[in-house]
Every structure is written in structure tokens, then in C-alpha cells.
Design a protein around this motif. Sequence first.
Motif, mmCIF file in Angstrom:
data_model
loop_
_atom_site.group_PDB
_atom_site.id
_atom_site.type_symbol
_atom_site.label_atom_id
_atom_site.label_comp_id
_atom_site.label_asym_id
_atom_site.label_seq_id
_atom_site.Cartn_x
_atom_site.Cartn_y
_atom_site.Cartn_z
ATOM 1 N N ARG A 1 -4.368 -8.386 -5.768
ATOM 2 C CA ARG A 1 -3.361 -7.547 -5.122
ATOM 3 C C ARG A 1 -3.813 -7.189 -3.709
ATOM 4 N NH1 ARG A 1 -3.785 -1.726 -8.401
ATOM 5 N NH2 ARG A 1 -5.812 -1.055 -7.543
ATOM 6 N N TYR A 2 -2.828 -6.969 -2.874
ATOM 7 C CA TYR A 2 -3.068 -6.639 -1.462
ATOM 8 C C TYR A 2 -2.251 -5.403 -1.111
ATOM 9 C CZ TYR A 2 -2.686 -7.031 3.652
ATOM 10 O OH TYR A 2 -2.706 -6.776 5.001
ATOM 11 N N SER A 3 -2.856 -4.461 -0.414
ATOM 12 C CA SER A 3 -2.125 -3.277 0.056
ATOM 13 C C SER A 3 -2.414 -3.079 1.536
ATOM 14 C CB SER A 3 -2.523 -2.020 -0.729
ATOM 15 O OG SER A 3 -3.895 -1.720 -0.541
ATOM 16 N N GLU A 4 -1.374 -2.646 2.254
ATOM 17 C CA GLU A 4 -1.478 -2.517 3.716
ATOM 18 C C GLU A 4 -0.864 -1.192 4.165
ATOM 19 O OE1 GLU A 4 -0.719 -6.051 6.449
ATOM 20 O OE2 GLU A 4 1.110 -4.854 6.755
ATOM 21 N N ARG A 5 -1.616 -0.442 4.934
ATOM 22 C CA ARG A 5 -1.143 0.805 5.532
ATOM 23 C C ARG A 5 -1.332 0.693 7.042
ATOM 24 N NH1 ARG A 5 -1.372 5.041 1.420
ATOM 25 N NH2 ARG A 5 -2.231 4.156 -0.500
ATOM 26 N N ILE A 6 -0.278 0.918 7.811
ATOM 27 C CA ILE A 6 -0.386 0.780 9.257
ATOM 28 C C ILE A 6 0.305 1.940 9.967
ATOM 29 C CG2 ILE A 6 -0.433 -1.739 9.063
ATOM 30 C CD1 ILE A 6 2.398 -1.784 10.220
ATOM 31 N N LEU A 7 -0.122 2.146 11.205
ATOM 32 C CA LEU A 7 0.568 3.062 12.113
ATOM 33 C C LEU A 7 1.190 2.181 13.183
ATOM 34 C CD1 LEU A 7 1.180 6.017 12.652
ATOM 35 C CD2 LEU A 7 -0.928 6.183 13.979
ATOM 36 N N GLU A 8 2.466 1.899 12.983
ATOM 37 C CA GLU A 8 3.160 0.893 13.782
ATOM 38 C C GLU A 8 3.585 1.450 15.141
ATOM 39 O OE1 GLU A 8 6.845 -2.290 13.155
ATOM 40 O OE2 GLU A 8 6.616 -0.581 11.811
ATOM 41 N N VAL A 9 3.575 0.596 16.139
ATOM 42 C CA VAL A 9 4.096 0.964 17.461
ATOM 43 C C VAL A 9 5.579 1.311 17.306
ATOM 44 C CG1 VAL A 9 4.579 0.142 19.798
ATOM 45 C CG2 VAL A 9 2.420 -0.477 18.668
ATOM 46 N N SER B 1 -11.261 -7.179 -19.040
ATOM 47 C CA SER B 1 -10.022 -7.237 -19.811
ATOM 48 C C SER B 1 -9.875 -5.993 -20.668
ATOM 49 C CB SER B 1 -10.007 -8.487 -20.716
ATOM 50 O OG SER B 1 -11.102 -8.464 -21.612
ATOM 51 N N GLY B 2 -8.636 -5.724 -21.056
ATOM 52 C CA GLY B 2 -8.356 -4.577 -21.923
ATOM 53 C C GLY B 2 -8.787 -3.265 -21.302
ATOM 54 N N LYS B 3 -9.391 -2.399 -22.107
ATOM 55 C CA LYS B 3 -9.824 -1.085 -21.646
ATOM 56 C C LYS B 3 -10.945 -1.161 -20.620
ATOM 57 C CE LYS B 3 -8.618 1.308 -25.960
ATOM 58 N NZ LYS B 3 -9.140 2.139 -27.090
ATOM 59 N N HIS B 4 -11.617 -2.307 -20.572
ATOM 60 C CA HIS B 4 -12.765 -2.442 -19.664
ATOM 61 C C HIS B 4 -12.383 -3.100 -18.340
ATOM 62 C CE1 HIS B 4 -15.382 -1.211 -22.934
ATOM 63 N NE2 HIS B 4 -14.808 -2.121 -23.714
ATOM 64 N N SER B 5 -11.098 -3.325 -18.113
ATOM 65 C CA SER B 5 -10.670 -3.956 -16.862
ATOM 66 C C SER B 5 -10.718 -2.940 -15.724
ATOM 67 C CB SER B 5 -9.267 -4.532 -17.001
ATOM 68 O OG SER B 5 -8.327 -3.501 -17.224
ATOM 69 N N ARG B 6 -10.916 -3.437 -14.515
ATOM 70 C CA ARG B 6 -10.942 -2.576 -13.330
ATOM 71 C C ARG B 6 -10.591 -3.431 -12.114
ATOM 72 N NH1 ARG B 6 -15.656 -3.292 -10.322
ATOM 73 N NH2 ARG B 6 -17.215 -4.640 -11.341
ATOM 74 N N TRP B 7 -10.247 -2.746 -11.032
ATOM 75 C CA TRP B 7 -9.930 -3.444 -9.786
ATOM 76 C C TRP B 7 -11.171 -3.441 -8.891
ATOM 77 C CZ3 TRP B 7 -5.815 -6.381 -9.075
ATOM 78 C CH2 TRP B 7 -4.679 -6.160 -9.857
ATOM 79 N N LYS B 8 -11.635 -4.627 -8.571
ATOM 80 C CA LYS B 8 -12.795 -4.798 -7.700
ATOM 81 C C LYS B 8 -12.321 -5.106 -6.278
ATOM 82 C CE LYS B 8 -16.770 -7.860 -6.944
ATOM 83 N NZ LYS B 8 -17.478 -9.082 -7.427
ATOM 84 N N THR B 9 -12.773 -4.328 -5.312
ATOM 85 C CA THR B 9 -12.381 -4.552 -3.922
ATOM 86 C C THR B 9 -13.181 -5.706 -3.336
ATOM 87 O OG1 THR B 9 -11.768 -2.221 -3.604
ATOM 88 C CG2 THR B 9 -12.212 -3.519 -1.626
ATOM 89 N N LYS C 1 -6.530 -3.604 1.908
ATOM 90 C CA LYS C 1 -7.467 -3.958 0.845
ATOM 91 C C LYS C 1 -6.975 -5.200 0.119
ATOM 92 C CE LYS C 1 -9.041 0.713 -0.450
ATOM 93 N NZ LYS C 1 -9.126 1.679 -1.586
ATOM 94 N N ILE C 2 -7.907 -6.047 -0.265
ATOM 95 C CA ILE C 2 -7.640 -7.130 -1.206
ATOM 96 C C ILE C 2 -8.521 -6.870 -2.422
ATOM 97 C CG2 ILE C 2 -7.654 -9.614 -1.624
ATOM 98 C CD1 ILE C 2 -7.477 -10.026 1.396
ATOM 99 N N GLN C 3 -7.897 -6.773 -3.592
ATOM 100 C CA GLN C 3 -8.630 -6.453 -4.810
ATOM 101 C C GLN C 3 -8.357 -7.489 -5.896
ATOM 102 O OE1 GLN C 3 -6.932 -2.388 -5.011
ATOM 103 N NE2 GLN C 3 -9.050 -1.665 -5.061
ATOM 104 N N GLN C 4 -9.333 -7.658 -6.789
ATOM 105 C CA GLN C 4 -9.187 -8.562 -7.931
ATOM 106 C C GLN C 4 -9.431 -7.785 -9.213
ATOM 107 O OE1 GLN C 4 -11.760 -11.978 -7.907
ATOM 108 N NE2 GLN C 4 -11.185 -12.623 -9.963
ATOM 109 N N LYS C 5 -8.577 -8.031 -10.201
ATOM 110 C CA LYS C 5 -8.756 -7.395 -11.501
ATOM 111 C C LYS C 5 -9.806 -8.167 -12.281
ATOM 112 C CE LYS C 5 -5.991 -5.258 -15.150
ATOM 113 N NZ LYS C 5 -4.627 -5.141 -15.726
#
Length: 235
Positions: free
Chosen positions: A174-182, A92-100, A85-89
Motif C-alpha cells: 500500500r502507498y499513502s501520500e500527504r502533500i501541501l499543494e501549491v 498472516s492472521g493475528k500476527h500480520s503487520r504493515w512493514k514500512t 509511505k510504501i508499506q508491505q503486509k
Amino acid sequence: MMLANNTADVIFPVLIITGFIIFGYCTYYFGRKQTILRQLKKFQFKSIPQFRYNDLTKITGKVLHAHEPFVAPFSKRKCVAYLFKIQQKVGSGKHSRWKTIVEQEDIQDFFIEENGEVVMIKPVKVPKNYFNYLDEDNSISSGFLNDPSPEFKKVLKHYNINSENYFGFNKTLRYSERILEVGETVTVAGIAKWKSIKEPIEGYNYSKIAALENNDSQKLIITDLPEARKSRWNY
């Protein structure tokens, strides 16, 4: 009257705290990770030669690729499954969220090797015949006074994502990566089968091969969680 007010002053905070505790527990208990660990408990660990047709069976072993493996976008590691996933915040403040901005997942056929024996796994995306959970392998972020690394910039450029806003300041990404590696250790559960081999498999000389499959009521379960692995106490 005063006693009633004092009682209310005590009860309301207790109810709020209790509500947060219950919500937190439910989020944890019914989360994907705990759900998959609970589902695995109804399967029995068996070595590949012990597979019995149509039994609920699970196995822990090493991932072997059946086709040309994927290459993970950030880590560049060879794998048979990935989710990133690549997400952008935003806000601001209490109304901030991560958008994919970008989310991609893929998986391919693979083998599991245990003590020189192999079992075939054939996950299908549509209709989805598996339920999986992969540990997060890589994460990286950028933001104010935190420039994206060269590797992160390459990933962002590939997906046409600008790391800066109109004023030249870094976006909070932010970027997150989950893999099933050889070569990674994996646990898979499903319905045990023995399949006839129509085409030769390199390095495999038998006419039949063990497989774990799904049916109408049971999906394949695939995870690299250490908690799911076979130990010396699982027989």
C-alpha cells in the motif's frame, strides 16, 4: 461463594471493555491530529496588516511557492511539502503487520497569500522547527487478485520494489501520500515578525514582509485540516 463468582463474572468483562474505551479515547485525544488542533487554540487569527511583533498569531490562506516546487511521486502534483509511505503486509492472521519499506518527507520555504498580502514561512528540518499534520491525499494498494495500477507500478519501480513474490503472486502493498499543494488552503501558526527584504521578491514591492517564525519554546504549526481554518466567526 456463588455470589462472589457471579460478581467476578460481571466485573471482569466490564473492566476489559472500560480498558478498551479508555485506550481508544487516549489514542484519539493524544493523536497527532487532535494535538495540533488543541495547540492552535492558543493562537489568534489575524490578518497580515494586523500582525504585531512577537504575538502568537495564526493565519489561513493560499499556499504560494517560493522556490521550484516538489512534484509528488504518485499524484505528480506540485507541492511545498510531502510525506509518503510504501508499506508491505507481512505475516498472516493475528500476527500480520504493515512493514514500512520506504518513507520520505520533505518541506521547503513558502508563502501564504491572504487578500493580496503575503506572509513568509520558513520551516527547517534539522533541527526541526515545525509541527505539522497533513490530510491524506492519495492512497492505493495491491495484493492477491489486485494488480498494482500502472501509476503504482511506476512508483514501485522507482524505488526498486518488486510487486510480486518468488511464486509470481502479488505482494500486499500500500502507498499513502500527504502533500501541501501549491494553491491549497493552509493554516499556519507561529510568532509574528516583520522582516526586511534584502533581495527583491517577484510581484512584491514593499521593503518589509510579514513572517511567522518559531522560537525556543514554540514551533511553527502547519496543517491543511479544514477544522483549523479561519471562518467568519474567527476574529
